[in-house]
Design an enzyme around this catalytic site. Structure first.
Site, mmCIF file in Angstrom:
data_model
loop_
_atom_site.group_PDB
_atom_site.id
_atom_site.type_symbol
_atom_site.label_atom_id
_atom_site.label_comp_id
_atom_site.label_asym_id
_atom_site.label_seq_id
_atom_site.Cartn_x
_atom_site.Cartn_y
_atom_site.Cartn_z
ATOM 1 N N GLY A 143 0.765 -1.237 0.000
ATOM 2 C CA GLY A 143 0.000 0.000 0.000
ATOM 3 C C GLY A 143 0.797 1.289 0.000
ATOM 4 C CD GLU A 157 1.307 0.409 6.722
ATOM 5 O OE1 GLU A 157 1.072 0.658 5.527
ATOM 6 O OE2 GLU A 157 0.887 -0.613 7.266
ATOM 7 C CG ASP A 158 -1.391 1.651 3.110
ATOM 8 O OD1 ASP A 158 -1.125 1.283 4.279
ATOM 9 O OD2 ASP A 158 -1.983 0.916 2.303
ATOM 10 C CB THR A 188 -0.054 -4.153 9.950
ATOM 11 O OG1 THR A 188 -1.352 -4.643 9.634
ATOM 12 C CG2 THR A 188 0.929 -4.560 8.871
ATOM 13 C CG ASP A 233 -5.579 -3.138 -1.578
ATOM 14 O OD1 ASP A 233 -5.109 -2.648 -0.523
ATOM 15 O OD2 ASP A 233 -5.922 -4.328 -1.676
ATOM 16 C CG ASP A 272 -8.164 -0.015 10.354
ATOM 17 O OD1 ASP A 272 -8.791 0.711 11.133
ATOM 18 O OD2 ASP A 272 -8.723 -0.909 9.682
ATOM 19 C CB THR A 273 -6.365 -2.848 14.177
ATOM 20 O OG1 THR A 273 -5.323 -3.505 13.466
ATOM 21 C CG2 THR A 273 -7.702 -3.158 13.552
#
Ligand code: IMP
Ligand code: MG
Length: 171
Positions: free
Chosen positions: A41, A95-96, A103, A155, A99-100
């Site tokens: 990403g 990073e793109d 990763t 994506d 979220d949580t």
């Protein structure tokens, strides 16, 4: 048919990337900066960011994948490891979207084993609503509460990374 609602234009993105690159260029005084892009990403953000950073740095890539569709599978698979020597280097993870946070947490745990001097995070988007772990995003271009977005590298099931702007995807 999915609906694409415009969220961030190309010029808004360029302006913010430039601003963050300037900040990074001012903050890092060492000559040991390595940008590590998180595949896939971050590839477009990384390529724009690196060209706006005015201090010497090196570039590497790490491959980590956790997503199918719009929800996390909870599993992180490493698909590529960095090649550069990272001991005593200043790592900036690119990073793109966070979220949580799971990763990046896994990636940071792994990179710490290589004894870098520092590890910081630069994310194009910092998305808050579903954060599960405490992650400090030092550099972010945009904050987002919730939603699922595509374009500029991001994506949905491997599609729409090529869109030059960012859209809110309504399924
Ligand atoms: P995390 O582990 O939950 O923080 O997930 C981070 C990864 O999930 C990102 O690197 C993206 O690849 C993917 N992701 C999370 N939110 C979105 C989104 O809104 N659009 C596209 N990909 C996303
Ligand atoms: Mg990703």
């Amino acid at each position: 048919m999915p609906q694409f609602i415009p969220l961030l234009s190309e010029s808004e993105i360029n302006k913010q990337v430039k601003k963050i690159a300037e900040k990074i260029s001012n903050d890092y005084k060492t000559e040991d900066l390595v940008l590590i892009g998180v595949l896939k990403g971050a590839f477009i953000f990384l390529s724009d960011l690196t060209r706006q950073i005015t201090i010497d740095h090196e570039i590497d890539l790490i491959g980590a994948s956790s997503y199918e569709g719009t929800s996390s599978t909870g599993q992180i698979v490493f698909t590529k490891q960095p090649d550069l020597e990272l001991e005593n280097r200043d790592i900036l993870l690119v990073e793109d979207i966070v979220d949580t946070g799971n990763t990046l947490l896994k990636i940071i745990e792994f990179l710490k084993l290589l004894n870098p001097r520092s590890i910081k995070i630069c994310s194009l988007i910092d998305k808050h609503e579903r954060r599960e772990v405490q992650i400090n995003v030092e550099y972010s271009c945009f904050s987002l509460d919730k939603g699922f977005i595509v374009g500029y590298g991001l994506d949905y099931n491997e599609k729409y990374r090529n869109l030059p702007a960012i859209y809110d995807l309504k399924p």
